[in-house]
Design a protein around this motif. Structure first.
Motif, PDB file in Angstrom:
ATOM      1  N   MET A 375      15.745  -0.390 -45.570  1.00 21.54           N
ATOM      2  CA  MET A 375      16.136   0.953 -45.135  1.00 21.54           C
ATOM      3  C   MET A 375      14.933   1.715 -44.580  1.00 21.54           C
ATOM      4  N   GLN A 376      13.770   1.492 -45.145  1.00 20.42           N
ATOM      5  CA  GLN A 376      12.562   2.158 -44.656  1.00 20.42           C
ATOM      6  C   GLN A 376      12.280   1.754 -43.209  1.00 20.42           C
ATOM      7  N   VAL A 377      12.461   0.475 -42.910  1.00 17.16           N
ATOM      8  CA  VAL A 377      12.281   0.000 -41.533  1.00 17.16           C
ATOM      9  C   VAL A 377      13.374   0.560 -40.629  1.00 17.16           C
ATOM     10  N   MET A 378      14.612   0.563 -41.102  1.00 15.52           N
ATOM     11  CA  MET A 378      15.720   1.071 -40.301  1.00 15.52           C
ATOM     12  C   MET A 378      15.481   2.522 -39.887  1.00 15.52           C
ATOM     13  N   ARG A 379      15.004   3.316 -40.813  1.00 14.03           N
ATOM     14  CA  ARG A 379      14.748   4.720 -40.516  1.00 14.03           C
ATOM     15  C   ARG A 379      13.602   4.876 -39.514  1.00 14.03           C
ATOM     16  N   TYR A 380      12.567   4.098 -39.678  1.00 12.65           N
ATOM     17  CA  TYR A 380      11.430   4.143 -38.749  1.00 12.65           C
ATOM     18  C   TYR A 380      11.891   3.805 -37.327  1.00 12.65           C
ATOM     19  N   LEU A 381      12.700   2.755 -37.209  1.00 13.65           N
ATOM     20  CA  LEU A 381      13.198   2.354 -35.896  1.00 13.65           C
ATOM     21  C   LEU A 381      14.105   3.420 -35.292  1.00 13.65           C
ATOM     22  N   TYR A 382      14.974   3.982 -36.111  1.00 10.22           N
ATOM     23  CA  TYR A 382      15.899   5.004 -35.627  1.00 10.22           C
ATOM     24  C   TYR A 382      15.148   6.229 -35.120  1.00 10.22           C
ATOM     25  N   ASN A 383      14.076   6.566 -35.801  1.00 11.09           N
ATOM     26  CA  ASN A 383      13.295   7.736 -35.400  1.00 11.09           C
ATOM     27  C   ASN A 383      12.597   7.546 -34.054  1.00 11.09           C
ATOM     28  N   LYS A 384      12.492   6.334 -33.592  1.00 14.21           N
ATOM     29  CA  LYS A 384      11.873   6.079 -32.295  1.00 14.21           C
ATOM     30  C   LYS A 384      12.826   6.347 -31.138  1.00 14.21           C
ATOM     31  N   GLY A 385      14.095   6.614 -31.444  1.00 13.74           N
ATOM     32  CA  GLY A 385      15.027   6.989 -30.393  1.00 13.74           C
ATOM     33  C   GLY A 385      15.277   5.883 -29.390  1.00 13.74           C
ATOM     34  N   ASP A 386      15.488   6.258 -28.129  1.00  8.55           N
ATOM     35  CA  ASP A 386      15.968   5.288 -27.152  1.00  8.55           C
ATOM     36  C   ASP A 386      14.904   4.299 -26.697  1.00  8.55           C
ATOM     37  N   LYS A 387      13.713   4.391 -27.216  1.00  7.88           N
ATOM     38  CA  LYS A 387      12.707   3.359 -26.935  1.00  7.88           C
ATOM     39  C   LYS A 387      13.143   2.024 -27.549  1.00  7.88           C
ATOM     40  N   ILE A 388      13.833   2.088 -28.681  1.00  3.80           N
ATOM     41  CA  ILE A 388      14.257   0.879 -29.396  1.00  3.80           C
ATOM     42  C   ILE A 388      15.766   0.843 -29.611  1.00  3.80           C
ATOM     43  N   TRP A 389      16.420   1.982 -29.507  1.00  5.67           N
ATOM     44  CA  TRP A 389      17.830   2.154 -29.897  1.00  5.67           C
ATOM     45  C   TRP A 389      18.699   2.297 -28.664  1.00  5.67           C
ATOM     46  N   GLY A 390      19.697   1.412 -28.499  1.00  3.30           N
ATOM     47  CA  GLY A 390      20.572   1.451 -27.330  1.00  3.30           C
ATOM     48  C   GLY A 390      22.030   1.427 -27.711  1.00  3.30           C
ATOM     49  N   LYS A 391      22.882   1.177 -26.739  1.00  2.65           N
ATOM     50  CA  LYS A 391      24.317   1.313 -26.973  1.00  2.65           C
ATOM     51  C   LYS A 391      24.860   0.254 -27.920  1.00  2.65           C
ATOM     52  N   TYR A 392      24.167  -0.868 -28.085  1.00  2.86           N
ATOM     53  CA  TYR A 392      24.604  -1.900 -29.009  1.00  2.86           C
ATOM     54  C   TYR A 392      23.665  -2.019 -30.211  1.00  2.86           C
ATOM     55  N   GLY A 393      23.022  -0.921 -30.554  1.00  2.00           N
ATOM     56  CA  GLY A 393      22.129  -0.933 -31.705  1.00  2.00           C
ATOM     57  C   GLY A 393      20.684  -1.131 -31.287  1.00  2.00           C
ATOM     58  N   PHE A 394      19.879  -1.590 -32.218  1.00  2.00           N
ATOM     59  CA  PHE A 394      18.459  -1.772 -31.923  1.00  2.00           C
ATOM     60  C   PHE A 394      18.267  -2.955 -30.982  1.00  2.00           C
ATOM     61  N   TYR A 395      17.371  -2.774 -30.019  1.00  2.00           N
ATOM     62  CA  TYR A 395      17.062  -3.872 -29.109  1.00  2.00           C
ATOM     63  C   TYR A 395      16.410  -5.020 -29.867  1.00  2.00           C
ATOM     64  N   ASP A 396      16.351  -6.161 -29.216  1.00  2.00           N
ATOM     65  CA  ASP A 396      16.035  -7.409 -29.908  1.00  2.00           C
ATOM     66  C   ASP A 396      14.629  -7.450 -30.499  1.00  2.00           C
ATOM     67  N   ALA A 397      13.652  -6.883 -29.824  1.00  2.00           N
ATOM     68  CA  ALA A 397      12.268  -7.008 -30.294  1.00  2.00           C
ATOM     69  C   ALA A 397      11.403  -5.965 -29.594  1.00  2.00           C
ATOM     70  N   TYR A 398      10.222  -5.739 -30.157  1.00  2.00           N
ATOM     71  CA  TYR A 398       9.282  -4.818 -29.530  1.00  2.00           C
ATOM     72  C   TYR A 398       7.870  -5.139 -30.019  1.00  2.00           C
ATOM     73  N   SER A 399       6.892  -4.680 -29.272  1.00  2.00           N
ATOM     74  CA  SER A 399       5.490  -4.796 -29.672  1.00  2.00           C
ATOM     75  C   SER A 399       4.799  -3.483 -29.372  1.00  2.00           C
ATOM     76  N   GLU A 400       4.381  -2.779 -30.408  1.00  2.00           N
ATOM     77  CA  GLU A 400       3.636  -1.544 -30.199  1.00  2.00           C
ATOM     78  C   GLU A 400       2.242  -1.843 -29.675  1.00  2.00           C
ATOM     79  N   THR A 401       1.695  -2.973 -30.051  1.00  2.15           N
ATOM     80  CA  THR A 401       0.371  -3.356 -29.560  1.00  2.15           C
ATOM     81  C   THR A 401       0.366  -3.493 -28.047  1.00  2.15           C
TER      82      THR A 401
END
Length: 454
Positions: A375-401
């Protein structure tokens, strides 16, 4: 099992939380985000589950009703990997996600039955190989789409993932209306047609592939531990083409060699993980979408305890972050197979397989093992908004680096998110799959104990 969530309220909540309920960012993120969404855990679970369910509902391939292998918001595909390609294993995960949506009232029971009927009709006419399904089909024609040159026939592992979902559907409908019972009977025929014994290739082990053109040239006997446990359970469970227990003990477990106690990141693991101390997190997910790991054990392991520690190893590695990737930590962990900066990779908690890519499915699908941490990860991802969150949920992967945020989805990663959220909340898919009489017989044949066994 009925629990209704009205989708329009969920969507209204999504629209309001970003614009109205924010606070100063406290998560240590330095990528420019300055707001934090206030949303309850229950509402967050609703939002993630609903959007991810929609990958398999609104986003399904229209002719077959099956799950698209991938969906790119940007519309860019490589070669002939087009949106009409559907996946067998990903569809198995997807129909379990759709079941949860039917049960929650995301769609009507009538519409849900129509979609399941469409899918079963496709499977009845689509290419099969000794009853087993290929990895991919053309969703418009039902013709096999080769996964590789010699991988153009039956894929027993992907078949197991699809059958896992179909047996859950069978149990959902078997005592329902006349139309639902009729569909359950059609599913039963597909289940009984799979020739698990053929895929022994005359030996006490199951082979992953068989091709009508290349026969056994892929030469991939499946030994544990990895994502394939459910394949062996189903092979033992089949009432028509079952395999003896020796195929499990000698093939999968290699006469006990599967047991290899070791400690990783401070956590004890009992099983051997194919040449690595701990592999990608999908090994803890795919078989356990239907197989309930809670109290599940045989002479080799207690599977809930093992998979929980396996998940915590992955998390602890990311917190230790030996390669110094940006923002790895308690809020951002989870290494598994997904899209990657360099294409596609089976990210894992070791320095050679860690590319600085976090896959949301890894932590989120582990919610049954690590509810608080996931849940801690889910909240962190959700707080990033549309950078990671789209119409079908969270996108497949990301790299902040690498500042890499592709707007792309994969069925095999989206499915476990919705299914495991439902199992976390109600155990719906576990209860359905584990209640199937053949599954119970197969587990008993292989010497398993489980609270579900009668």
């Amino acid at each position: 099992m009925k629990k209704v969530i009205i989708p329009t309220l969920t969507l209204a909540l999504l629209a309001s939380t970003w614009s109205c309920k924010t606070s100063n960012n406290q998560d240590g993120d330095n990528d420019g985000d300055s707001t934090k969404v206030e949303i309850s855990d229950e509402a967050l679970l609703d939002s993630v589950q609903y959007r991810t369910f929609n990958y398999f509902w609104d986003g399904a391939e229209p002719t077959s009703g099956m799950a698209r292998e991938r969906y790119h918001i940007d519309g860019q595909y490589i070669g002939d990997d087009k949106p009409n390609i559907v996946t067998s294993g990903g569809s198995g995960f997807g129909i379990m996600a759709v079941l949860s949506g039917i049960d929650r009232g995301y769609v009507t029971r009538e519409d849900g039955l129509a979609r399941m009927t469409q899918i079963v009709g496709f499977l009845e006419r689509a290419d099969k190989f000794h009853g087993a399904f290929p990895h991919w089909w053309d969703g418009e024609t039902g013709k096999v789409k080769p996964f590789g040159q010699k991988d153009n026939g039956g894929d027993l592992v992907e078949t197991a993932f699809l059958i896992q979902g179909l047996l859950a559907v069978h149990q959902y409908y078997v005592n329902g209306s006349d139309a639902e019972k009729a569909l359950a009977e059609r599913i039963d025929k597909l289940w009984k047609a799979v020739e698990w014994d053929w895929y022994r290739n005359g030996q006490n082990v199951l082979y992953w592939h068989w091709s009508p053109e290349y026969a056994w040239e892929m030469n991939f006997p499946v030994r544990g531990f990895n994502e394939c446990l459910v394949m062996y359970v189903l092979a033992a469970a089949s009432p028509t083409h079952g395999v003896p227990a020796e195929v499990y003990t000698e093939g999968w477990a290699e006469n006990g060699a599967i047991v290899s106690p070791h400690t990783v990141e401070g956590y004890e693991l009992k099983l051997r993980y194919q040449g690595t101390q701990a592999g990608p997190l999908f090994w803890a997910h795919y078989s356990f979408l239907g197989l309930d790991p809670t109290g599940l054990q045989d002479k080799y392991a207690n599977y809930f305890d093992e998979m929980k520690n396996y998940t915590l190893v992955n998390r602890a590695y990311c917190i230790r972050n030996p390669k110094g990737y940006k923002n790895y930590g308690e809020n951002s962990w989870g290494l598994t197979a997904s899209y990657s900066v360099k294409g596609y990779a089976a990210h894992a908690p070791n320095e050679s397989e860690d590319q600085g890519v976090i896959s949301p499915t890894a932590a989120l699908s582990s919610i049954v093992y690590t509810p608080k941490e996931s849940m801690q990860v889910m909240r962190y991802l959700y707080n990033k908004g549309d950078k990671i969150w789209g119409k079908y949920g969270f996108y497949d992967a990301y790299s902040e680096t690498d500042n890499w945020y592709p707007q792309r989805y994969l069925a095999i990663d989206q499915g476990p998110i919705a299914v495991m959220i439902e199992n976390h909340r109600t155990q719906l898919l576990w209860k359905l799959f584990m209640s199937h009489p053949d599954v119970q017989k197969g587990l008993k044949k292989l010497g398993f104990d489980s609270p579900h066994l009668m």
